[in-house]
Design a protein around this motif. Sequence first.
Motif, PDB file in Angstrom:
ATOM      1  N   SER A 247      52.573  41.449 -19.184  1.00  0.00           N
ATOM      2  CA  SER A 247      53.145  40.972 -20.453  1.00  0.00           C
ATOM      3  C   SER A 247      52.388  39.776 -21.015  1.00  0.00           C
ATOM      4  O   SER A 247      52.533  39.444 -22.197  1.00  0.00           O
ATOM      5  CB  SER A 247      54.626  40.597 -20.252  1.00  0.00           C
ATOM      6  N   GLN A 248      51.579  39.111 -20.180  1.00  0.00           N
ATOM      7  CA  GLN A 248      50.792  37.964 -20.632  1.00  0.00           C
ATOM      8  C   GLN A 248      49.450  38.373 -21.245  1.00  0.00           C
ATOM      9  O   GLN A 248      48.715  37.528 -21.758  1.00  0.00           O
ATOM     10  CB  GLN A 248      50.550  37.013 -19.451  1.00  0.00           C
ATOM     11  N   VAL A 249      49.139  39.663 -21.198  1.00  0.00           N
ATOM     12  CA  VAL A 249      47.861  40.151 -21.727  1.00  0.00           C
ATOM     13  C   VAL A 249      47.863  40.066 -23.251  1.00  0.00           C
ATOM     14  O   VAL A 249      48.715  40.666 -23.919  1.00  0.00           O
ATOM     15  CB  VAL A 249      47.609  41.601 -21.285  1.00  0.00           C
ATOM     16  N   ASN A 250      46.929  39.330 -23.798  1.00  0.00           N
ATOM     17  CA  ASN A 250      46.797  39.209 -25.253  1.00  0.00           C
ATOM     18  C   ASN A 250      45.468  38.524 -25.559  1.00  0.00           C
ATOM     19  O   ASN A 250      45.352  37.313 -25.441  1.00  0.00           O
ATOM     20  CB  ASN A 250      47.956  38.407 -25.839  1.00  0.00           C
ATOM     21  N   SER A 251      44.471  39.311 -25.916  1.00  0.00           N
ATOM     22  CA  SER A 251      43.153  38.738 -26.162  1.00  0.00           C
ATOM     23  C   SER A 251      42.423  39.525 -27.243  1.00  0.00           C
ATOM     24  O   SER A 251      42.467  40.760 -27.260  1.00  0.00           O
ATOM     25  CB  SER A 251      42.309  38.745 -24.888  1.00  0.00           C
ATOM     26  N   PRO A 256      40.050  49.156 -26.264  1.00  0.00           N
ATOM     27  CA  PRO A 256      40.904  50.222 -25.734  1.00  0.00           C
ATOM     28  C   PRO A 256      40.512  50.666 -24.336  1.00  0.00           C
ATOM     29  O   PRO A 256      41.370  51.012 -23.514  1.00  0.00           O
ATOM     30  CB  PRO A 256      40.728  51.348 -26.762  1.00  0.00           C
ATOM     31  N   LEU A 257      39.211  50.656 -24.039  1.00  0.00           N
ATOM     32  CA  LEU A 257      38.752  51.103 -22.726  1.00  0.00           C
ATOM     33  C   LEU A 257      39.240  50.181 -21.612  1.00  0.00           C
ATOM     34  O   LEU A 257      39.439  50.619 -20.479  1.00  0.00           O
ATOM     35  CB  LEU A 257      37.225  51.198 -22.716  1.00  0.00           C
ATOM     36  N   ASN A 258      39.423  48.899 -21.881  1.00  0.00           N
ATOM     37  CA  ASN A 258      39.950  47.979 -20.877  1.00  0.00           C
ATOM     38  C   ASN A 258      41.340  48.407 -20.414  1.00  0.00           C
ATOM     39  O   ASN A 258      41.674  48.322 -19.226  1.00  0.00           O
ATOM     40  CB  ASN A 258      40.030  46.554 -21.427  1.00  0.00           C
ATOM     41  N   PHE A 259      42.143  48.883 -21.351  1.00  0.00           N
ATOM     42  CA  PHE A 259      43.497  49.316 -21.012  1.00  0.00           C
ATOM     43  C   PHE A 259      43.484  50.636 -20.260  1.00  0.00           C
ATOM     44  O   PHE A 259      44.272  50.845 -19.338  1.00  0.00           O
ATOM     45  CB  PHE A 259      44.341  49.426 -22.284  1.00  0.00           C
ATOM     46  N   ALA A 272      54.066  49.578 -18.941  1.00  0.00           N
ATOM     47  CA  ALA A 272      53.839  48.154 -19.226  1.00  0.00           C
ATOM     48  C   ALA A 272      52.463  47.941 -19.849  1.00  0.00           C
ATOM     49  O   ALA A 272      52.298  47.128 -20.771  1.00  0.00           O
ATOM     50  CB  ALA A 272      53.973  47.336 -17.948  1.00  0.00           C
ATOM     51  N   ILE A 273      51.453  48.669 -19.356  1.00  0.00           N
ATOM     52  CA  ILE A 273      50.101  48.560 -19.920  1.00  0.00           C
ATOM     53  C   ILE A 273      50.094  49.067 -21.352  1.00  0.00           C
ATOM     54  O   ILE A 273      49.461  48.480 -22.236  1.00  0.00           O
ATOM     55  CB  ILE A 273      49.092  49.341 -19.052  1.00  0.00           C
ATOM     56  N   ASP A 274      50.817  50.162 -21.580  1.00  0.00           N
ATOM     57  CA  ASP A 274      50.946  50.706 -22.934  1.00  0.00           C
ATOM     58  C   ASP A 274      51.544  49.678 -23.887  1.00  0.00           C
ATOM     59  O   ASP A 274      51.089  49.509 -25.022  1.00  0.00           O
ATOM     60  CB  ASP A 274      51.842  51.935 -22.906  1.00  0.00           C
ATOM     61  N   GLU A 275      52.595  49.002 -23.419  1.00  0.00           N
ATOM     62  CA  GLU A 275      53.252  47.991 -24.257  1.00  0.00           C
ATOM     63  C   GLU A 275      52.297  46.847 -24.583  1.00  0.00           C
ATOM     64  O   GLU A 275      52.250  46.352 -25.713  1.00  0.00           O
ATOM     65  CB  GLU A 275      54.497  47.455 -23.540  1.00  0.00           C
ATOM     66  N   ALA A 276      51.504  46.433 -23.586  1.00  0.00           N
ATOM     67  CA  ALA A 276      50.519  45.374 -23.825  1.00  0.00           C
ATOM     68  C   ALA A 276      49.456  45.835 -24.806  1.00  0.00           C
ATOM     69  O   ALA A 276      48.997  45.069 -25.666  1.00  0.00           O
ATOM     70  CB  ALA A 276      49.871  44.958 -22.500  1.00  0.00           C
ATOM     71  N   MET A 277      49.059  47.099 -24.690  1.00  0.00           N
ATOM     72  CA  MET A 277      48.072  47.665 -25.610  1.00  0.00           C
ATOM     73  C   MET A 277      48.606  47.657 -27.036  1.00  0.00           C
ATOM     74  O   MET A 277      47.907  47.276 -27.982  1.00  0.00           O
ATOM     75  CB  MET A 277      47.728  49.092 -25.173  1.00  0.00           C
ATOM     76  N   ASN A 350      51.138  67.423 -29.948  1.00  0.00           N
ATOM     77  CA  ASN A 350      52.495  66.959 -30.241  1.00  0.00           C
ATOM     78  C   ASN A 350      53.116  66.226 -29.055  1.00  0.00           C
ATOM     79  O   ASN A 350      54.331  66.054 -28.996  1.00  0.00           O
ATOM     80  CB  ASN A 350      53.385  68.141 -30.642  1.00  0.00           C
ATOM     81  N   GLY A 351      52.270  65.812 -28.122  1.00  0.00           N
ATOM     82  CA  GLY A 351      52.767  65.120 -26.934  1.00  0.00           C
ATOM     83  C   GLY A 351      52.914  63.629 -27.156  1.00  0.00           C
ATOM     84  O   GLY A 351      52.977  63.140 -28.291  1.00  0.00           O
ATOM     85  N   SER A 352      52.932  62.878 -26.071  1.00  0.00           N
ATOM     86  CA  SER A 352      53.155  61.439 -26.134  1.00  0.00           C
ATOM     87  C   SER A 352      51.958  60.732 -26.743  1.00  0.00           C
ATOM     88  O   SER A 352      50.854  61.269 -26.809  1.00  0.00           O
ATOM     89  CB  SER A 352      53.423  60.889 -24.732  1.00  0.00           C
ATOM     90  N   LYS A 353      52.183  59.498 -27.194  1.00  0.00           N
ATOM     91  CA  LYS A 353      51.106  58.712 -27.764  1.00  0.00           C
ATOM     92  C   LYS A 353      50.673  57.641 -26.766  1.00  0.00           C
ATOM     93  O   LYS A 353      51.108  57.626 -25.620  1.00  0.00           O
ATOM     94  CB  LYS A 353      51.543  58.084 -29.083  1.00  0.00           C
ATOM     95  N   GLY A 354      49.813  56.720 -27.204  1.00  0.00           N
ATOM     96  CA  GLY A 354      49.332  55.678 -26.303  1.00  0.00           C
ATOM     97  C   GLY A 354      48.581  56.275 -25.135  1.00  0.00           C
ATOM     98  O   GLY A 354      47.926  57.318 -25.248  1.00  0.00           O
ATOM     99  N   LEU A 355      48.672  55.641 -23.988  1.00  0.00           N
ATOM    100  CA  LEU A 355      47.950  56.103 -22.799  1.00  0.00           C
ATOM    101  C   LEU A 355      48.500  57.414 -22.261  1.00  0.00           C
ATOM    102  O   LEU A 355      47.867  58.047 -21.418  1.00  0.00           O
ATOM    103  CB  LEU A 355      47.991  55.021 -21.723  1.00  0.00           C
TER     104      LEU A 355
END
Length: 458
Positions: A247-251, A256-259, A272-277, A350-355
């Motif tokens: 949750s502290q990730v913010n830079s 996108p590749l880092n995530f 959690a990684i998705d939320e940070a992304m 039509n599947g999920s988004k993000g990671l």
Amino acid sequence: MSKFNTRKTGFDSGIIAGKLTDKAGKYTDYELLRRVTLANMLFESDYYQSADEIMKQMEDLCYKVEGEKIIELAMECRFEQKLRHTPLWLLILANEIHEVSVKEALAKIANRPDMTIDVLQMLKVRNGSYKMSKSIKKGLAKAFDNYDEYQIAKYRKSNMEVSLVDVVNLVHPKPTAKNELALKGLVEDTLKPANTWETALSQGADKKETFERMISEKSLGSLAILRNLRNMTEAGLSRNNIRTAISQVNSYWLTPLNFLSAQRNAPDYTAAIDEAMENCFAQEKIKGTTILAIDVSGSMGRVTSSNSKFSRMDLAFAMAAAGSYIFEDLILVFTAGSDAERKGKHIIWNGSKGLGLFTNYGKIALEMGGGGIFTYQLCEWLKDNGYAKDAERLVVISDSQDIDAHYGLVRKPDTSPYTSSYIIDISTHTHGIKTGNWTAEINGWSDKVFHYIKALEN
């Protein structure tokens, strides 16, 4: 042993399906230089070309492009595409070929102390010594105005043949109020190590306690958090502690590749990684309906460069994951086909988004035929199936090996149903698929390519 060698040719080149596409798309020398640089991992070969070929193209084009334009491109490489080595190399070429001053640009681009070491190593590769022009020397000296005690302490050691103290002794930076003591300590070898997890562990600290302390202090950098999720798990940190760290990730400097890399190392923390992304990339939405087409052809399955663990397809999907948070309304399409039959194949996701996009993407790519991208057929299919009529824009992410353009099938200027349409090219191959009625070809693989679209449309 230097990490920059004079020749890097140990990566087999593939057959380029789009090798004749220059007949369909016309480029200025500056546009070609952008293609070669904005998705380039310098000194590394890719699937299509050796590092030597890419660097020769870059140098040849620099002779044809004005020095100031090269400097502008170097700034874009660093601050928009978040590349580290390519912008430094461009400045060296601009300074040598056109004898323009790169002092101010170098001072801005080298915003990490270890980048000054990179410049010395590049000069050694280029000229066989650390001899530098007055402009580069002054630029390196001025770059130290950016660094505080923590940064100087963090990068004081080097695994190369030169270190930060060598740079200081060569360019003699003028101390500032924030780094005077640090520079003195660096030269006298009395500078205390920086508060990093590597330093703590090298001094014998307990790994679990170190990570817990730094998470509590919020002193772990965002990239360090993403890279150490597996280490945290193996050290025995609680799930709650690890989620707190994420949750502290913010830079600004994350891509996108880092995530994606973090998610592969710690799949249990995908949500959690998705939320940070999303927190990093979804600050500004691009309004309207966007069709985002991802090339899943065979060439996209090849690794990005000779030293990379990630394929072009990984890059494309990581960008699509970020795009799913940036575009207000997204229609995601996968496209490839059969080269032998010269026929494209396209499906809507039509599947999920993000990671979550990565759950079945290997199977999807296999089912698509493994051939090249058929851009003309893709555009016609989107119109024939009713997807184009409600979309403001079409965005295609590809490595530009277009079979349709190879055989002369291109979009006609009066056939586009979109307000705007874009090719995002994640390769460094000299010629792309800038054919027909495309608003722009964009090179690179950071989230900033999407914001470039927003800027163009505004």
